[in-house]
Scaffold this motif. Structure first.
Motif, PDB file in Angstrom:
ATOM      1  N   THR A  15      18.829  64.687  62.432  1.00  0.00           N
ATOM      2  CA  THR A  15      19.071  66.108  62.609  1.00  0.00           C
ATOM      3  C   THR A  15      19.023  67.113  63.682  1.00  0.00           C
ATOM      4  OG1 THR A  15      20.387  65.658  60.531  1.00  0.00           O
ATOM      5  CG2 THR A  15      20.557  67.918  61.111  1.00  0.00           C
ATOM      6  N   PHE A  16      17.287  67.296  63.338  1.00  0.00           N
ATOM      7  CA  PHE A  16      17.009  68.689  64.177  1.00  0.00           C
ATOM      8  C   PHE A  16      17.314  67.675  65.305  1.00  0.00           C
ATOM      9  CE2 PHE A  16      12.738  69.460  65.995  1.00  0.00           C
ATOM     10  CZ  PHE A  16      12.788  70.100  66.151  1.00  0.00           C
ATOM     11  N   LEU A  17      16.462  66.937  65.777  1.00  0.00           N
ATOM     12  CA  LEU A  17      16.054  66.534  66.887  1.00  0.00           C
ATOM     13  C   LEU A  17      18.186  66.411  67.772  1.00  0.00           C
ATOM     14  CD1 LEU A  17      14.231  63.287  67.140  1.00  0.00           C
ATOM     15  CD2 LEU A  17      13.845  65.511  67.695  1.00  0.00           C
ATOM     16  N   ILE A  18      18.755  66.327  66.887  1.00  0.00           N
ATOM     17  CA  ILE A  18      20.358  66.074  68.023  1.00  0.00           C
ATOM     18  C   ILE A  18      20.776  67.643  67.739  1.00  0.00           C
ATOM     19  CG2 ILE A  18      23.111  66.090  66.843  1.00  0.00           C
ATOM     20  CD1 ILE A  18      21.568  62.761  65.292  1.00  0.00           C
ATOM     21  N   ILE A  19      20.355  68.515  67.029  1.00  0.00           N
ATOM     22  CA  ILE A  19      20.347  70.118  67.028  1.00  0.00           C
ATOM     23  C   ILE A  19      19.958  70.708  68.318  1.00  0.00           C
ATOM     24  CG2 ILE A  19      20.190  72.336  66.160  1.00  0.00           C
ATOM     25  CD1 ILE A  19      21.030  70.399  63.758  1.00  0.00           C
ATOM     26  N   LEU A  20      18.840  70.036  68.879  1.00  0.00           N
ATOM     27  CA  LEU A  20      17.551  70.526  69.330  1.00  0.00           C
ATOM     28  C   LEU A  20      18.264  69.817  71.097  1.00  0.00           C
ATOM     29  CD1 LEU A  20      14.900  72.108  70.600  1.00  0.00           C
ATOM     30  CD2 LEU A  20      14.227  69.284  70.566  1.00  0.00           C
ATOM     31  N   LEU A  21      18.543  68.915  70.807  1.00  0.00           N
ATOM     32  CA  LEU A  21      18.796  68.412  72.086  1.00  0.00           C
ATOM     33  C   LEU A  21      20.898  68.999  72.532  1.00  0.00           C
ATOM     34  CD1 LEU A  21      17.783  64.406  71.867  1.00  0.00           C
ATOM     35  CD2 LEU A  21      16.916  66.233  73.390  1.00  0.00           C
ATOM     36  N   GLY A  22      20.832  69.095  71.859  1.00  0.00           N
ATOM     37  CA  GLY A  22      22.502  69.936  71.951  1.00  0.00           C
ATOM     38  C   GLY A  22      22.507  71.453  71.904  1.00  0.00           C
ATOM     39  N   MET A  23      21.380  72.354  71.635  1.00  0.00           N
ATOM     40  CA  MET A  23      21.184  73.234  72.153  1.00  0.00           C
ATOM     41  C   MET A  23      20.539  73.369  72.788  1.00  0.00           C
ATOM     42  SD  MET A  23      19.948  75.869  68.978  1.00  0.00           S
ATOM     43  CE  MET A  23      18.592  75.766  69.113  1.00  0.00           C
ATOM     44  N   LEU A  24      19.546  72.841  74.199  1.00  0.00           N
ATOM     45  CA  LEU A  24      19.093  71.932  75.497  1.00  0.00           C
ATOM     46  C   LEU A  24      19.855  71.681  75.889  1.00  0.00           C
ATOM     47  CD1 LEU A  24      15.948  70.056  74.997  1.00  0.00           C
ATOM     48  CD2 LEU A  24      16.209  72.592  75.631  1.00  0.00           C
ATOM     49  N   GLN A  73      24.795  78.455  88.359  1.00  0.00           N
ATOM     50  CA  GLN A  73      25.047  78.480  90.186  1.00  0.00           C
ATOM     51  C   GLN A  73      24.811  76.808  90.790  1.00  0.00           C
ATOM     52  OE1 GLN A  73      22.259  79.312  88.456  1.00  0.00           O
ATOM     53  NE2 GLN A  73      22.375  81.621  87.547  1.00  0.00           N
ATOM     54  N   PHE A  74      24.556  76.437  90.396  1.00  0.00           N
ATOM     55  CA  PHE A  74      24.861  75.039  91.281  1.00  0.00           C
ATOM     56  C   PHE A  74      24.364  73.793  90.047  1.00  0.00           C
ATOM     57  CE2 PHE A  74      22.364  71.672  93.990  1.00  0.00           C
ATOM     58  CZ  PHE A  74      22.693  72.724  95.013  1.00  0.00           C
ATOM     59  N   TYR A  75      25.912  73.079  90.632  1.00  0.00           N
ATOM     60  CA  TYR A  75      26.419  72.276  89.887  1.00  0.00           C
ATOM     61  C   TYR A  75      26.481  71.279  90.101  1.00  0.00           C
ATOM     62  CZ  TYR A  75      30.578  70.486  88.047  1.00  0.00           C
ATOM     63  OH  TYR A  75      31.194  69.210  87.056  1.00  0.00           O
ATOM     64  N   GLY A  76      25.639  70.301  90.736  1.00  0.00           N
ATOM     65  CA  GLY A  76      24.631  70.098  90.951  1.00  0.00           C
ATOM     66  C   GLY A  76      24.089  69.037  90.515  1.00  0.00           C
ATOM     67  N   ALA A  77      22.669  70.508  89.885  1.00  0.00           N
ATOM     68  CA  ALA A  77      22.089  70.376  89.677  1.00  0.00           C
ATOM     69  C   ALA A  77      22.136  70.434  87.595  1.00  0.00           C
ATOM     70  CB  ALA A  77      20.841  71.035  89.078  1.00  0.00           C
ATOM     71  N   PHE A  78      23.714  71.122  87.155  1.00  0.00           N
ATOM     72  CA  PHE A  78      23.445  70.917  85.954  1.00  0.00           C
ATOM     73  C   PHE A  78      23.722  69.403  85.857  1.00  0.00           C
ATOM     74  CE2 PHE A  78      27.144  71.190  83.744  1.00  0.00           C
ATOM     75  CZ  PHE A  78      26.996  71.951  82.179  1.00  0.00           C
ATOM     76  N   ILE A  79      25.041  69.023  86.103  1.00  0.00           N
ATOM     77  CA  ILE A  79      25.651  67.641  86.420  1.00  0.00           C
ATOM     78  C   ILE A  79      24.597  66.929  86.222  1.00  0.00           C
ATOM     79  CG2 ILE A  79      27.148  65.365  87.519  1.00  0.00           C
ATOM     80  CD1 ILE A  79      28.383  67.632  85.678  1.00  0.00           C
ATOM     81  N   GLY A  80      23.389  66.635  86.612  1.00  0.00           N
ATOM     82  CA  GLY A  80      22.298  65.938  86.738  1.00  0.00           C
ATOM     83  C   GLY A  80      21.631  66.116  85.669  1.00  0.00           C
ATOM     84  N   TYR A  81      21.559  67.046  85.216  1.00  0.00           N
ATOM     85  CA  TYR A  81      20.416  67.713  83.505  1.00  0.00           C
ATOM     86  C   TYR A  81      21.155  67.278  82.427  1.00  0.00           C
ATOM     87  CZ  TYR A  81      17.911  70.356  80.164  1.00  0.00           C
ATOM     88  OH  TYR A  81      17.404  70.710  79.319  1.00  0.00           O
ATOM     89  N   PHE A  82      23.053  67.686  82.570  1.00  0.00           N
ATOM     90  CA  PHE A  82      23.063  67.609  81.590  1.00  0.00           C
ATOM     91  C   PHE A  82      23.919  66.075  80.499  1.00  0.00           C
ATOM     92  CE2 PHE A  82      27.681  68.198  79.176  1.00  0.00           C
ATOM     93  CZ  PHE A  82      27.390  68.627  77.862  1.00  0.00           C
ATOM     94  N   LEU A  83      24.403  65.172  82.006  1.00  0.00           N
ATOM     95  CA  LEU A  83      25.005  64.001  81.287  1.00  0.00           C
ATOM     96  C   LEU A  83      23.027  63.199  81.020  1.00  0.00           C
ATOM     97  CD1 LEU A  83      27.293  63.541  84.629  1.00  0.00           C
ATOM     98  CD2 LEU A  83      27.514  63.680  81.566  1.00  0.00           C
ATOM     99  N   THR A  84      22.083  62.944  81.703  1.00  0.00           N
ATOM    100  CA  THR A  84      21.008  62.561  81.396  1.00  0.00           C
ATOM    101  C   THR A  84      20.427  63.146  80.025  1.00  0.00           C
ATOM    102  OG1 THR A  84      19.564  63.783  82.098  1.00  0.00           O
ATOM    103  CG2 THR A  84      20.738  61.585  83.606  1.00  0.00           C
ATOM    104  N   ILE A  85      21.039  63.935  79.849  1.00  0.00           N
ATOM    105  CA  ILE A  85      20.723  64.543  77.862  1.00  0.00           C
ATOM    106  C   ILE A  85      21.697  64.348  76.875  1.00  0.00           C
ATOM    107  CG2 ILE A  85      20.627  66.243  76.155  1.00  0.00           C
ATOM    108  CD1 ILE A  85      19.162  67.719  77.938  1.00  0.00           C
ATOM    109  N   THR A  86      22.746  64.758  77.066  1.00  0.00           N
ATOM    110  CA  THR A  86      23.713  64.197  76.342  1.00  0.00           C
ATOM    111  C   THR A  86      24.126  62.145  75.656  1.00  0.00           C
ATOM    112  OG1 THR A  86      25.936  64.522  78.083  1.00  0.00           O
ATOM    113  CG2 THR A  86      25.132  66.491  76.873  1.00  0.00           C
ATOM    114  N   THR A  87      24.542  61.667  77.697  1.00  0.00           N
ATOM    115  CA  THR A  87      24.877  60.209  77.474  1.00  0.00           C
ATOM    116  C   THR A  87      23.791  59.452  76.184  1.00  0.00           C
ATOM    117  OG1 THR A  87      25.417  60.499  79.056  1.00  0.00           O
ATOM    118  CG2 THR A  87      25.033  58.697  78.592  1.00  0.00           C
TER     119      THR A  87
END
Length: 185
Positions: free
Chosen positions: A127-136, A146-160
């Motif tokens: 539960t702690f890890l899920i909350i931490l990764l959600g907050m990240l 400011q930069f959509y490409g970097a956001f998508i690269g970061y966000f999808l590789t964490i949440t998937t």
């Protein structure tokens, strides 16, 4: 003659602000990466400290060395970017965009692999890890906006990976845990 060329180039730049705007987006993200690197290192150390009691020490230190290597690479690119003049940055814009997307995606992949610790730990630590990764994931929105490409690269590789692991570990009722994760995302 030089004044006419200078005038023409300034008019062209005024009519086509796209290169300057694109450069400014990348500059803003690189300037914010300094403080983000420190915060990421602190969160990673805290994350490892929590996991040491629950999982294999070798796995935790292996993960910590990977995140440390990505942060060192990011710090190298930040220093290199800040040493260049604005004109050099504009001329090398595409390479800086590539470096930005690669380093943020690499960091996202490493944080995404940390979701594997959810399988190895108990319910409280999971539960702690899920909350931490959600907050990240959520914290990347204002930082990388400011930069959509970097956001998508970061966000999808964490949440998937988190979604996939949630459905594997919490088989009887994965939707409640997924809902908890989505509250942060």
């Amino acid at each position: 003659m030089n004044s006419i060329r200078l005038f023409i180039s300034s008019v062209q730049q005024a009519l086509n602000p796209a290169p300057k705007i694109a450069h400014e987006q990348v500059r803003l993200v690189f300037e914010q990466l300094r403080s983000n690197t420190v915060v990421t290192a602190v969160i990673a150390l805290f994350f490892c400290f929590i996991l040491l009691a629950e999982t294999n020490v070798l796995l935790v230190f292996s993960w910590l060395s990977c995140i440390s290597a990505s942060l060192l690479l990011r710090n190298y690119f930040i220093r290199k970017f800040m040493c260049e003049t604005a004109e050099q940055r504009i001329n090398n814009h595409s390479s800086w965009v590539l470096k930005l997307v690669l380093t943020t995606t690499l960091t996202g992949i490493i944080w995404g692999t940390s979701s594997g610790f959810i399988l190895l730990s108990g319910t409280l630590h999971s539960t702690f890890l899920i909350i931490l990764l959600g907050m990240l994931s959520v914290s990347s929105i204002p930082f990388l906006a400011q930069f959509y490409g970097a956001f998508i690269g970061y966000f999808l590789t964490i949440t998937t990976p988190v979604f996939l692991i949630i459905f594997v570990k919490f088989t009887p009722n994965p939707f409640a845990v997924t809902g908890m994760f989505l509250l942060f995302v």
